[in-house]
Design a protein around this motif. Structure first.
Motif, PDB file in Angstrom:
ATOM      1  N   GLY A 273       0.060  -1.135   0.316  1.00  0.00           N
ATOM      2  CA  GLY A 273      -0.143   0.023   0.034  1.00  0.00           C
ATOM      3  C   GLY A 273       0.505   1.557   0.261  1.00  0.00           C
ATOM      4  O   GLY A 273       2.108   0.616  -0.270  1.00  0.00           O
ATOM      5  N   VAL A 274       0.261   1.987   0.341  1.00  0.00           N
ATOM      6  CA  VAL A 274       1.078   4.066   0.209  1.00  0.00           C
ATOM      7  C   VAL A 274       0.824   4.479   1.791  1.00  0.00           C
ATOM      8  O   VAL A 274      -0.062   4.621   2.152  1.00  0.00           O
ATOM      9  CB  VAL A 274       0.603   4.793  -0.990  1.00  0.00           C
ATOM     10  N   PHE A 275       1.886   5.018   2.014  1.00  0.00           N
ATOM     11  CA  PHE A 275       2.228   6.041   2.902  1.00  0.00           C
ATOM     12  C   PHE A 275       1.924   7.593   2.446  1.00  0.00           C
ATOM     13  O   PHE A 275       3.077   7.582   2.057  1.00  0.00           O
ATOM     14  CB  PHE A 275       3.241   5.696   4.247  1.00  0.00           C
ATOM     15  N   GLY A 276       1.390   8.696   2.865  1.00  0.00           N
ATOM     16  CA  GLY A 276       1.873   9.830   2.169  1.00  0.00           C
ATOM     17  C   GLY A 276       1.675  10.685   3.186  1.00  0.00           C
ATOM     18  O   GLY A 276       1.098  10.332   4.434  1.00  0.00           O
ATOM     19  N   TYR A 277       2.374  12.201   3.359  1.00  0.00           N
ATOM     20  CA  TYR A 277       2.514  13.148   4.216  1.00  0.00           C
ATOM     21  C   TYR A 277       2.684  13.862   3.216  1.00  0.00           C
ATOM     22  O   TYR A 277       3.966  14.348   2.778  1.00  0.00           O
ATOM     23  CB  TYR A 277       3.546  13.168   5.345  1.00  0.00           C
ATOM     24  N   PRO A 278       1.503  14.525   2.415  1.00  0.00           N
ATOM     25  CA  PRO A 278       2.105  14.975   1.186  1.00  0.00           C
ATOM     26  C   PRO A 278       1.908  16.946   1.763  1.00  0.00           C
ATOM     27  O   PRO A 278       1.167  17.533   2.735  1.00  0.00           O
ATOM     28  CB  PRO A 278       0.059  15.363   0.631  1.00  0.00           C
ATOM     29  N   ALA A 279       1.871  17.908   0.715  1.00  0.00           N
ATOM     30  CA  ALA A 279       2.112  19.497   0.405  1.00  0.00           C
ATOM     31  C   ALA A 279       0.686  19.769   0.807  1.00  0.00           C
ATOM     32  O   ALA A 279       0.124  18.733   0.367  1.00  0.00           O
ATOM     33  CB  ALA A 279       2.743  19.312  -0.031  1.00  0.00           C
ATOM     34  N   ASP A 280       0.619  20.346   1.668  1.00  0.00           N
ATOM     35  CA  ASP A 280      -0.693  21.073   1.139  1.00  0.00           C
ATOM     36  C   ASP A 280      -1.121  22.723   1.866  1.00  0.00           C
ATOM     37  O   ASP A 280       0.215  23.290   1.425  1.00  0.00           O
ATOM     38  CB  ASP A 280      -1.778  20.544   2.442  1.00  0.00           C
ATOM     39  N   LYS A 281      -1.780  23.176   1.513  1.00  0.00           N
ATOM     40  CA  LYS A 281      -1.947  25.440   1.778  1.00  0.00           C
ATOM     41  C   LYS A 281      -1.164  25.670   2.445  1.00  0.00           C
ATOM     42  O   LYS A 281      -0.433  26.209   2.379  1.00  0.00           O
ATOM     43  CB  LYS A 281      -3.419  25.226   0.964  1.00  0.00           C
ATOM     44  N   LYS A 282      -0.875  24.760   3.399  1.00  0.00           N
ATOM     45  CA  LYS A 282      -0.717  25.906   4.498  1.00  0.00           C
ATOM     46  C   LYS A 282       0.720  24.742   4.894  1.00  0.00           C
ATOM     47  O   LYS A 282       1.942  25.933   5.523  1.00  0.00           O
ATOM     48  CB  LYS A 282      -1.410  24.770   6.074  1.00  0.00           C
ATOM     49  N   MET A 297      13.849   6.701   4.870  1.00  0.00           N
ATOM     50  CA  MET A 297      13.054   5.946   4.363  1.00  0.00           C
ATOM     51  C   MET A 297      12.906   5.628   3.223  1.00  0.00           C
ATOM     52  O   MET A 297      12.109   4.429   2.733  1.00  0.00           O
ATOM     53  CB  MET A 297      11.913   6.468   4.706  1.00  0.00           C
ATOM     54  N   SER A 298      12.766   6.467   2.445  1.00  0.00           N
ATOM     55  CA  SER A 298      13.024   6.168   0.524  1.00  0.00           C
ATOM     56  C   SER A 298      14.358   5.255   0.016  1.00  0.00           C
ATOM     57  O   SER A 298      13.950   3.967  -0.846  1.00  0.00           O
ATOM     58  CB  SER A 298      13.221   7.652   0.323  1.00  0.00           C
ATOM     59  N   PHE A 299      15.599   4.690   0.790  1.00  0.00           N
ATOM     60  CA  PHE A 299      16.534   4.696   0.763  1.00  0.00           C
ATOM     61  C   PHE A 299      15.734   2.594   1.367  1.00  0.00           C
ATOM     62  O   PHE A 299      16.198   1.799  -0.184  1.00  0.00           O
ATOM     63  CB  PHE A 299      17.643   4.145   1.493  1.00  0.00           C
ATOM     64  N   ILE A 300      15.424   2.604   1.508  1.00  0.00           N
ATOM     65  CA  ILE A 300      14.094   1.079   2.104  1.00  0.00           C
ATOM     66  C   ILE A 300      13.696   0.799   2.042  1.00  0.00           C
ATOM     67  O   ILE A 300      13.560  -0.307   0.715  1.00  0.00           O
ATOM     68  CB  ILE A 300      14.135   1.368   3.875  1.00  0.00           C
ATOM     69  N   VAL A 301      12.677   1.570   1.245  1.00  0.00           N
ATOM     70  CA  VAL A 301      10.898   1.285   0.495  1.00  0.00           C
ATOM     71  C   VAL A 301      12.285   1.189  -1.025  1.00  0.00           C
ATOM     72  O   VAL A 301      11.410   0.834  -1.562  1.00  0.00           O
ATOM     73  CB  VAL A 301      10.666   2.186   0.390  1.00  0.00           C
ATOM     74  N   GLU A 302      12.940   2.088  -1.943  1.00  0.00           N
ATOM     75  CA  GLU A 302      13.283   1.364  -2.517  1.00  0.00           C
ATOM     76  C   GLU A 302      14.102   0.374  -3.238  1.00  0.00           C
ATOM     77  O   GLU A 302      13.952  -0.706  -3.818  1.00  0.00           O
ATOM     78  CB  GLU A 302      14.438   2.575  -3.391  1.00  0.00           C
ATOM     79  N   GLN A 303      15.326   0.242  -1.854  1.00  0.00           N
ATOM     80  CA  GLN A 303      15.737  -1.442  -2.217  1.00  0.00           C
ATOM     81  C   GLN A 303      15.010  -2.503  -1.297  1.00  0.00           C
ATOM     82  O   GLN A 303      15.025  -3.984  -1.435  1.00  0.00           O
ATOM     83  CB  GLN A 303      16.713  -1.582  -0.350  1.00  0.00           C
ATOM     84  N   LYS A 307       8.391   2.155  -3.844  1.00  0.00           N
ATOM     85  CA  LYS A 307       8.727   3.589  -4.493  1.00  0.00           C
ATOM     86  C   LYS A 307       9.030   4.591  -3.811  1.00  0.00           C
ATOM     87  O   LYS A 307       7.510   4.274  -3.232  1.00  0.00           O
ATOM     88  CB  LYS A 307       8.020   3.932  -6.109  1.00  0.00           C
ATOM     89  N   ALA A 308       9.753   6.084  -3.779  1.00  0.00           N
ATOM     90  CA  ALA A 308       9.278   6.781  -2.507  1.00  0.00           C
ATOM     91  C   ALA A 308      10.161   8.588  -3.811  1.00  0.00           C
ATOM     92  O   ALA A 308      10.620   8.263  -4.497  1.00  0.00           O
ATOM     93  CB  ALA A 308       9.803   7.340  -2.021  1.00  0.00           C
ATOM     94  N   PHE A 330       5.356  10.712  -0.715  1.00  0.00           N
ATOM     95  CA  PHE A 330       4.429   9.085  -0.483  1.00  0.00           C
ATOM     96  C   PHE A 330       5.492   8.180  -0.830  1.00  0.00           C
ATOM     97  O   PHE A 330       6.230   8.018  -1.896  1.00  0.00           O
ATOM     98  CB  PHE A 330       3.584   9.137  -2.012  1.00  0.00           C
ATOM     99  N   LEU A 331       5.366   6.769  -0.231  1.00  0.00           N
ATOM    100  CA  LEU A 331       5.915   5.688  -0.160  1.00  0.00           C
ATOM    101  C   LEU A 331       5.626   4.800  -0.302  1.00  0.00           C
ATOM    102  O   LEU A 331       4.496   4.514   0.661  1.00  0.00           O
ATOM    103  CB  LEU A 331       7.548   5.763   0.504  1.00  0.00           C
TER     104      LEU A 331
END
Ligand code: P6P
Length: 351
Positions: A273-282, A297-303, A307-308, A330-331
């Motif tokens: 699945g996917v975890f995300g903390y997006p940018a937003d207006k604030k 965390m992106s290094f781990i997910v890619e390995q 995708k991150a 998003f990863l």
């Protein structure tokens, strides 16, 4: 009866590092580093596990460079990690969420690595007994850091930046230790992802999840929907569609959100699945930190075959401009993250 592996056959983290060194000679340098990191994480695990009893919950009465109230455990876990890295003879500089500038923890002549870490991510959850974790990343030093007495404070902080502000692609190791119903250490040195579980009976991290790999798709999306009114339109469309099974996967997705990055990433690594903390207006750059949260965390997910992305570009390509830069992220499962990028591209707009 619980059957325990034959003690002679247990693959502990320490033994794993020794055995891998035969395959990859560069692991030689990581052995002492991982020895000190696992020691620090075992200490932090004990502190977190007994926080309610020892009165270690609650605020430390100080505010960190992020302007966040420091928890007693934030300060303690930061000191434990710096202390542990001090004596490896391998680490010249550390950058921490709890430190305003990079810190020289070792006479530079011995140093080879820069370690960046969030000593206790999600610490505000400790009081509620929810998962927290230590996140770390290791870079090779790009330049000799001179000794503090040769530099005044500001110069010192700046000249170490060259070692610290490196893109995720330069990471040589990354990992996290999650303090939850059990204590998990997940690490990568660029040859796949290995998961270890702390066996409290012997006080060792034991290899329980060799070669962790993400499924191409999952059935979970993990984001704080309380922010969705301020999300980019493409992301709102994506979540609306997958809720109804209208995404490319053709099945409905469930929402899971712990509000502690290490817990949400570990569940994503285990179930997809996917975890995300997006940018937003604030928050134009989202909330999570590039250097010591998103990049490791992106290094781990890619390995792990995932995708991150920021939603528009690969996290590991980003060059931090300052130690505490934030980035949208998003990863997770490759096809799920790619699908989010497609939705975001369709509705590309300035937030
Ligand atoms: P929100 C915890 O405070 C943290 O830094 C991460 O561990 C977590 O993913 C995120 O913030 C949660 O933020 O705004 O959803 O509470």
């Amino acid at each position: 009866a619980i059957s325990r592996p034959d003690p002679g056959k247990i693959m502990t983290l320490t033994r794993y590092m020794l055995e891998q060194t035969r395959l990859y000679p560069e692991y030689q340098d990581f052995e002492s580093l991982m020895g000190s990191i696992q020691l620090a994480c075992k200490s932090i695990a004990m502190l977190v596990g007994s926080a309610g009893i020892t009165g270690l919950v609650g605020a430390a009465g100080a505010v960190n460079v992020q302007g966040e109230d420091q928890k007693k455990l934030d300060v303690l876990s930061n000191d434990i990690l710096k202390g542990a890295l001090q004596y490896t003879g391998r680490c010249g500089v550390v950058a921490s969420e709890e430190e305003p500038h990079p810190v020289l923890v070792e006479e530079a002549y011995m140093s080879k690595f820069v370690t960046v870490f969030d000593p206790l991510d999600g610490s505000s959850n400790v009081d509620a007994g929810i998962a927290t974790g230590t996140i770390f990343g290791v870079f090779k030093e790009q330049e000799e850091c001179m000794l503090p007495e040769q530099l005044d404070g500001d110069l010192m902080a700046n000249q170490c930046l060259g070692n610290t502000l490196q893109p995720g692609d330069n990471l040589v190791a990354a990992g996290y230790c999650m303090y939850s119903s059990s204590v998990h250490m997940v690490i990568t040195f660029g040859h796949g992802v290995q998961g270890f579980t702390l066996d409290p009976e012997i006080g060792e991290f034991v290899l329980t999840h060799p070669n962790m790999t993400l499924p191409r798709r999952g059935k979970i999306y993990s984001m704080n929907e309380g922010n969705s009114p301020d999300w980019p339109e493409g992301l709102r469309q994506y979540v609306d569609d997958v809720k109804q099974g209208k995404g490319a996967a053709g099945h409905k997705y469930s929402a899971r959100y712990i509000g502690s990055m290490v817990g949400d990433v570990h569940r994503t690594l285990m179930y997809g699945g996917v975890f995300g903390y997006p940018a937003d207006k604030k928050n134009k750059n989202g909330k999570l930190r590039l250097l010591y949260e998103a990049a490791p965390m992106s290094f781990i997910v890619e390995q792990a075959g995932g995708k991150a992305s920021t939603g528009y570009e690969r996290i590991m390509d980003l060059h931090p401009k300052s130690v505490h830069d934030r980035t949208p992220i998003f990863l997770g499962s490759y096809d799920d993250v790619e699908e989010i990028e497609q939705y975001m591209a369709k509705h590309k707009e300035e937030i």
